[in-house]
Scaffold this motif. Structure first.
Motif, PDB file in Angstrom:
ATOM      1  N   GLU A  23       0.707  -1.192   0.139  1.00 21.02           N
ATOM      2  CA  GLU A  23       0.119  -0.039   0.010  1.00 21.02           C
ATOM      3  C   GLU A  23       0.995   1.274   0.046  1.00 21.02           C
ATOM      4  N   PHE A  43      -2.233  -9.445  -8.950  1.00 27.67           N
ATOM      5  CA  PHE A  43      -2.469  -9.587  -7.827  1.00 27.67           C
ATOM      6  C   PHE A  43      -2.711 -11.224  -7.425  1.00 27.67           C
ATOM      7  N   ALA A  45      -2.128 -14.598  -4.215  1.00 27.80           N
ATOM      8  CA  ALA A  45      -1.832 -15.121  -2.834  1.00 27.80           C
ATOM      9  C   ALA A  45      -1.143 -16.627  -2.735  1.00 27.80           C
ATOM     10  N   ILE A  74       1.423  -7.946  -5.951  1.00 28.72           N
ATOM     11  CA  ILE A  74       0.508  -7.704  -4.590  1.00 28.72           C
ATOM     12  C   ILE A  74       0.090  -8.809  -4.150  1.00 28.72           C
ATOM     13  N   ASP A  75       0.552  -9.204  -2.814  1.00 25.88           N
ATOM     14  CA  ASP A  75      -0.080 -10.414  -2.035  1.00 25.88           C
ATOM     15  C   ASP A  75      -1.480  -9.681  -1.281  1.00 25.88           C
ATOM     16  N   VAL A  76      -2.471 -10.228  -2.150  1.00 24.65           N
ATOM     17  CA  VAL A  76      -3.908  -9.524  -1.535  1.00 24.65           C
ATOM     18  C   VAL A  76      -4.206  -9.979   0.011  1.00 24.65           C
ATOM     19  N   ASP A  77      -3.467 -10.930   0.508  1.00 24.25           N
ATOM     20  CA  ASP A  77      -3.741 -11.314   1.852  1.00 24.25           C
ATOM     21  C   ASP A  77      -2.897 -10.414   2.769  1.00 24.25           C
ATOM     22  N   GLU A  79      -2.001  -7.361   1.820  1.00 23.32           N
ATOM     23  CA  GLU A  79      -2.397  -5.949   1.443  1.00 23.32           C
ATOM     24  C   GLU A  79      -3.929  -5.849   1.045  1.00 23.32           C
ATOM     25  N   GLN A  80      -4.438  -6.421   2.238  1.00 22.24           N
ATOM     26  CA  GLN A  80      -5.881  -6.617   2.072  1.00 22.24           C
ATOM     27  C   GLN A  80      -6.571  -5.128   2.263  1.00 22.24           C
ATOM     28  N   ALA A  83      -5.973  -3.917  -1.428  1.00 24.31           N
ATOM     29  CA  ALA A  83      -7.043  -4.586  -2.435  1.00 24.31           C
ATOM     30  C   ALA A  83      -8.493  -4.107  -2.395  1.00 24.31           C
ATOM     31  N   LEU A  93     -11.236  -7.758  -7.974  1.00 22.65           N
ATOM     32  CA  LEU A  93     -10.341  -8.276  -7.480  1.00 22.65           C
ATOM     33  C   LEU A  93     -11.119  -9.450  -6.819  1.00 22.65           C
ATOM     34  N   ILE A  96      -8.705 -14.414  -8.023  1.00 22.06           N
ATOM     35  CA  ILE A  96      -7.150 -14.328  -8.261  1.00 22.06           C
ATOM     36  C   ILE A  96      -6.758 -15.585  -8.851  1.00 22.06           C
TER      37      ILE A  96
END
Length: 309
Positions: A23, A43, A45, A74-77, A79-80, A83, A93, A96
């Motif tokens: 972020e 994006f 995980a 970007i690891d969506v977990d 960087e919740q 996302a 999103l 993924i």
């Protein structure tokens, strides 16, 4: 959304092609970074099986492009919040892997799921093409832009049209031709030009900017009386429709900063009003302006601070 006549895209340093994003770094790495070199955002995980297949293939294709594109993962977990904010702004999103391409600070193309290496190459080739032209017609584009700025609208239109005859997929020339007709007050003709865009450039940032300008021009034709709308807002600051109409009237009158201020105030009061109409209108105004316009830079920062608050 790239400026017309930019010429070739810059190359990224070899060690800076692929990086993990957060972020805190998203604005610099993706939004601002894509104004120099197209950026692919992956994006993903750790638990996602297709992500493990797609990721290395994407990295190989980006490396093979030799600096014409960059990649941010970007690891969506982890960087919740990022996302969630991007999803709120329209990025799909929900599943993924999702891969989104940015040019000129805006998303221009995307795909979801693991795809074959050949399709990945086609995706990157399209992105490279959006990032800049081959420089052969740069002088003609620059001249046409100068004509348009000086009010020689017909001459500008003819020059843009001549460029398109030689290079039909030149997004800058097609956008310039449409803007020339907008300057003549020919809104339908400008829109018709964009509707003929080849598939390869249909989502180019230059064309998206003109689409936003066309939408605003149509709104201007139906804008209400400025003084009456201002009085309505002052009489009842909670009248969201009056404030929204007042913002449209301000923009139609050329008071762009004031229009943005009113829309930000409306978003602050009720971000969900009329299915997020204030935010959508702000994005339309931002897209219609140059990416580095102070109104855009300040407005996006103020809007982001409200979204992340």
């Amino acid at each position: 959304m790239l400026e017309l006549g930019q010429g070739q895209a810059k190359s990224a340093p070899a060690g800076d092609l692929i990086k993990d994003g957060t972020e805190a770094t998203f604005m610099a790495d993706v939004i601002e970074g894509s104004r120099e070199v197209p950026v692919i955002v992956d994006f993903w995980a750790t638990w996602c099986g297709p992500c493990k297949t797609l990721g290395p293939m994407l990295e190989a294709a980006v490396t093979a492009a030799k600096g014409k594109v960059r990649m941010v993962k970007i690891d969506v977990d982890r960087e919740q919040r990022l996302a969630g904010a991007l999803a709120q702004q329209g990025l799909p999103l929900q599943s993924i892997p999702t891969v989104v391409a940015f040019v000129g600070g805006r998303p221009v193309d995307m795909f979801q799921g693991a795809i074959p290496q050949g399709q990945i190459k086609e995706f990157i080739d399209r992105l490279v093409a959006m990032g800049g032209d081959d420089g052969g017609l740069a002088e003609a584009l620059e001249a046409a832009e100068a004509m348009l700025a000086e009010g020689a609208v017909v001459d500008a239109a003819q020059t843009f049209a001549a460029i398109l005859e030689e290079e039909p997929e030149n997004a800058a020339a097609m956008a310039g031709l449409a803007r020339a007709h907008l300057a003549m007050g020919e809104i339908d003709k400008a829109e018709g030009i964009l509707n003929t865009a080849p598939q390869a450039i249909v989502a180019a940032p230059e064309l998206e900017a003109v689409r936003a300008q066309i939408a605003l021009a149509r709104q201007a034709a139906n804008a209400g009386p400025l003084a009456d709308l201002q009085a309505a807002v002052e009489a009842n600051p909670a009248d969201h429709q009056a404030r929204f109409d007042y913002a449209q009237a301000l923009h139609a009158a050329g008071k762009v900063q004031e229009a943005v201020d009113e829309l930000l105030e409306l978003f602050r009061r009720d971000r969900e009003w009329n299915e997020g109409a204030a935010k959508a209108q702000l994005f339309t105004i931002f897209e219609a302006l140059k990416p580095q316009d102070p109104i855009v830079l300040t407005g996006r920062r103020r809007l982001s601070s409200m979204i992340f608050a």
